[in-house]
Design a protein around this motif. Structure first.
Motif, PDB file in Angstrom:
ATOM      1  N   MET A   1     -27.951  18.623 -23.834  1.00 50.30           N
ATOM      2  CA  MET A   1     -29.228  18.636 -23.133  1.00 50.30           C
ATOM      3  C   MET A   1     -29.965  19.947 -23.387  1.00 50.30           C
ATOM      4  O   MET A   1     -29.364  21.025 -23.413  1.00 50.30           O
ATOM      5  N   VAL A   2     -31.290  19.861 -23.556  1.00 51.50           N
ATOM      6  CA  VAL A   2     -32.171  21.026 -23.642  1.00 51.50           C
ATOM      7  C   VAL A   2     -33.454  20.705 -22.889  1.00 51.50           C
ATOM      8  O   VAL A   2     -34.140  19.726 -23.214  1.00 51.50           O
ATOM      9  N   CYS A   3     -33.761  21.479 -21.858  1.00 48.90           N
ATOM     10  CA  CYS A   3     -35.028  21.329 -21.127  1.00 48.90           C
ATOM     11  C   CYS A   3     -35.264  19.896 -20.648  1.00 48.90           C
ATOM     12  O   CYS A   3     -36.378  19.353 -20.776  1.00 48.90           O
ATOM     13  N   GLY A   4     -34.230  19.261 -20.125  1.00 49.46           N
ATOM     14  CA  GLY A   4     -34.372  17.918 -19.589  1.00 49.46           C
ATOM     15  C   GLY A   4     -34.455  16.832 -20.638  1.00 49.46           C
ATOM     16  O   GLY A   4     -34.777  15.686 -20.324  1.00 49.46           O
ATOM     17  N   VAL A   5     -34.138  17.158 -21.887  1.00 46.07           N
ATOM     18  CA  VAL A   5     -34.165  16.192 -22.978  1.00 46.07           C
ATOM     19  C   VAL A   5     -32.754  16.029 -23.535  1.00 46.07           C
ATOM     20  O   VAL A   5     -32.089  17.014 -23.854  1.00 46.07           O
ATOM     21  N   LEU A   6     -32.299  14.784 -23.627  1.00 51.77           N
ATOM     22  CA  LEU A   6     -31.002  14.480 -24.214  1.00 51.77           C
ATOM     23  C   LEU A   6     -31.139  14.381 -25.734  1.00 51.77           C
ATOM     24  O   LEU A   6     -31.998  13.644 -26.233  1.00 51.77           O
ATOM     25  N   TYR A   7     -30.294  15.115 -26.451  1.00 47.55           N
ATOM     26  CA  TYR A   7     -30.255  15.036 -27.914  1.00 47.55           C
ATOM     27  C   TYR A   7     -28.918  14.417 -28.330  1.00 47.55           C
ATOM     28  O   TYR A   7     -27.865  14.812 -27.821  1.00 47.55           O
ATOM     29  N   ALA A   8     -28.980  13.460 -29.262  1.00 43.18           N
ATOM     30  CA  ALA A   8     -27.778  12.795 -29.755  1.00 43.18           C
ATOM     31  C   ALA A   8     -27.533  13.170 -31.211  1.00 43.18           C
ATOM     32  O   ALA A   8     -28.473  13.311 -31.997  1.00 43.18           O
ATOM     33  N   VAL A   9     -26.250  13.329 -31.553  1.00 40.62           N
ATOM     34  CA  VAL A   9     -25.842  13.783 -32.882  1.00 40.62           C
ATOM     35  C   VAL A   9     -24.944  12.733 -33.520  1.00 40.62           C
ATOM     36  O   VAL A   9     -24.123  12.110 -32.842  1.00 40.62           O
ATOM     37  N   ARG A  10     -25.110  12.536 -34.820  1.00 41.32           N
ATOM     38  CA  ARG A  10     -24.243  11.632 -35.557  1.00 41.32           C
ATOM     39  C   ARG A  10     -23.838  12.280 -36.881  1.00 41.32           C
ATOM     40  O   ARG A  10     -24.506  13.182 -37.385  1.00 41.32           O
TER      41      ARG A  10
END
Length: 476
Positions: A391-400
């Motif tokens: 999470m960064v600044c209320g944003v979920l980031y997904a990694v693959r």
């Protein structure tokens, strides 16, 4: 050994000078992020400046155009040095710490060392001093380059003033507008360079991640060569006396049974924790997606399956079961990663998958005081297809995983707008398998535990560019 101690102080002094030089430097790079190679180690954040073709054959105007092109090329060349500066500073700091350990050992037991050992240490000290001096000269050289670029821009402005008085004002005004764009680009470049060493911590005035640095490898874990699972990092909301503290947990499998605390990075490297806590019987955890926030460990409880926390100030435990959360879905390549805790500028989060949604990822905001769930957000992501999330600044980031070398941040979900969209930000994985990846808002870095190595990444954010189109929604 007084001469050796003097040399060590000298080496440390040069490193201090180097750090202060970077902190005071008025150099920087930026105008737009451009992925020139599709990711990988050759990615560059370039500074581009283009002026239109001359509208009339005036030598002075041609010279202005040539100067702008020259500035563009110099910016691109200097940009390539940024990550080298950063990586070298980390490497040199570790070399100095290792030399301090050697010298202190010699002072404590001088009879155990002969002249060959002493000469070897002297050579190492001289090598580090030479490397630091070389790096300091390189940074000073970059500063001089950008001072020169400012002079060139001032000269170009004077030329435009003269053209405006002599020739068609409309044509020159058009050129002046392009010139001002170049000047603003250079100023933004300087600000961006400062952010590499002094990130705008706590700020969410950006539209998201646009670039990830090369991996900065800190050290092979010192607990056991077989401890390939674990996590490390900093407290995401540290107590006043623990802002420089690092923590580490490592094991041969995806469990958590103990935590070590280190006063600072130096002590992490020197293997000297100031606290070592084992989890109480019945409170053991699984998985490696735990974090520490406000001196409290948040982790996945083994039994009953759910969330747990341990406050290290009061040494009290608490737990919480989330109905519907499944123990069947983990990240690709790693088992038992069912609950993934994250902390950012907006608070504490946890993500998990459910049987009801057939393994799709659910994000939940946690109230830290009650340890209860405040709000849930359903995504279209299938959790077993992901390497990790943060999470960064209320944003979920997904990694693959993309290939044997690279990971990709490919997706984000904004909890403020409840919109999800695709992005593409590649970064190097370092080694094939990692068990931990998390963002820390206190320094805006990603921390990775990769097969026993401590790895971290700097992040670049888009502080100036606004989205030009609506994000493309994912079809669930």
């Amino acid at each position: 050994m007084p001469s050796n101690r003097a040399r060590m102080i000298s080496a440390l002094y040069f490193l201090t000078l180097l750090s202060s030089t970077v902190a005071r430097g008025h150099v920087a790079f930026w105008s737009q992020s451009r992925n020139e190679t599709g990711g990988g180690s050759e990615d560059r954040c370039t500074c581009d400046a283009f002026l239109p073709s001359a509208t009339f054959p005036v030598t002075d105007l041609v010279e202005v155009e040539q100067k702008v092109v020259e500035i563009m090329h110099k910016l691109e060349l200097e940009m390539g040095k940024l990550e080298d500066y950063e990586t070298k500073m980390t490497s040199y700091a570790e070399k100095i710490i290792e030399l301090v350990v050697e010298v202190e050992a010699m002072e404590k037991d001088p009879d155990a060392y002969d002249d060959t050992d002493t000469d070897d240490v002297k050579v190492k000290i001289k090598q580090v001093e030479a490397l630091i001096k070389e790096l300091k000269l390189s940074i000073n050289s970059s500063t001089a380059v950008f001072q020169s670029l400012h002079v060139q821009l001032t000269t170009a402005e004077s030329t435009l003033d003269g053209l405006e008085r002599t020739y068609d004002k409309n044509s020159v005004l058009k050129m002046r507008r392009e010139y001002l764009k170049v000047q603003l680009q250079l100023e933004e470049c300087e600000r961006r360079h400062q952010e590499i060493f002094h990130p705008n911590v706590g700020s969410c005035a950006h539209t998201g991640i646009i670039r990830v640095s090369k991996p900065l490898v800190s050290h092979l874990n010192h607990l056991s060569p077989g401890y390939t699972s674990g996590g490390w990092g900093k407290d995401s909301k540290p107590l006043p006396d623990r802002k420089s503290m690092y923590w580490l947990s490592a094991h041969s499998s995806a469990i958590i049974s103990e935590i070590r605390f280190y006063v600072d990075y130096k002590n992490l490297i020197l293997r000297t924790p100031f606290q070592h806590h084992g989890l109480r019987n019945g409170w053991g955890g699984t998985g490696n997606n735990y974090i520490i926030r406000e001196n409290t460990l948040y982790y996945q409880l083994s039994s009953p399956f759910g969330l747990a926390k341990l406050n290290f100030t009061s040494m009290t435990y608490a737990s919480r079961v989330i109905p519907g959360a499944s123990s069947r879905f983990s990240y690709s390549g790693t088992g038992n990663q069912n609950f993934d805790f994250a902390a950012d500028e907006t608070g504490l989060w946890v993500s998990y998958a459910t049987d009801e949604l057939n393994g799709k990822l659910v994000l939940a905001k946690i109230d830290e005081a009650s340890f209860g769930i405040v709000e849930e957000f359903q995504t279209s992501l299938y959790k077993p297809g992901l390497s990790n999330t943060f999470m960064v600044c209320g944003v979920l980031y997904a990694v693959r995983t993309v290939d044997i070398k690279n990971e990709e941040i490919f997706y984000k979900y904004d909890t403020r707008t409840k919109q999800e969209s695709y992005i593409s930000v590649l970064f190097e994985r370092f080694l094939n398998k990692y068990t931990y990846l998390d963002y820390n808002p206190t320094d805006q870095k990603l921390y990775m535990y990769n097969n026993g190595y401590y790895v971290n990444y700097h992040l670049w954010f888009n502080h100036t560019t606004k989205p030009t189109e609506e994000p493309r929604l994912l079809v669930s």
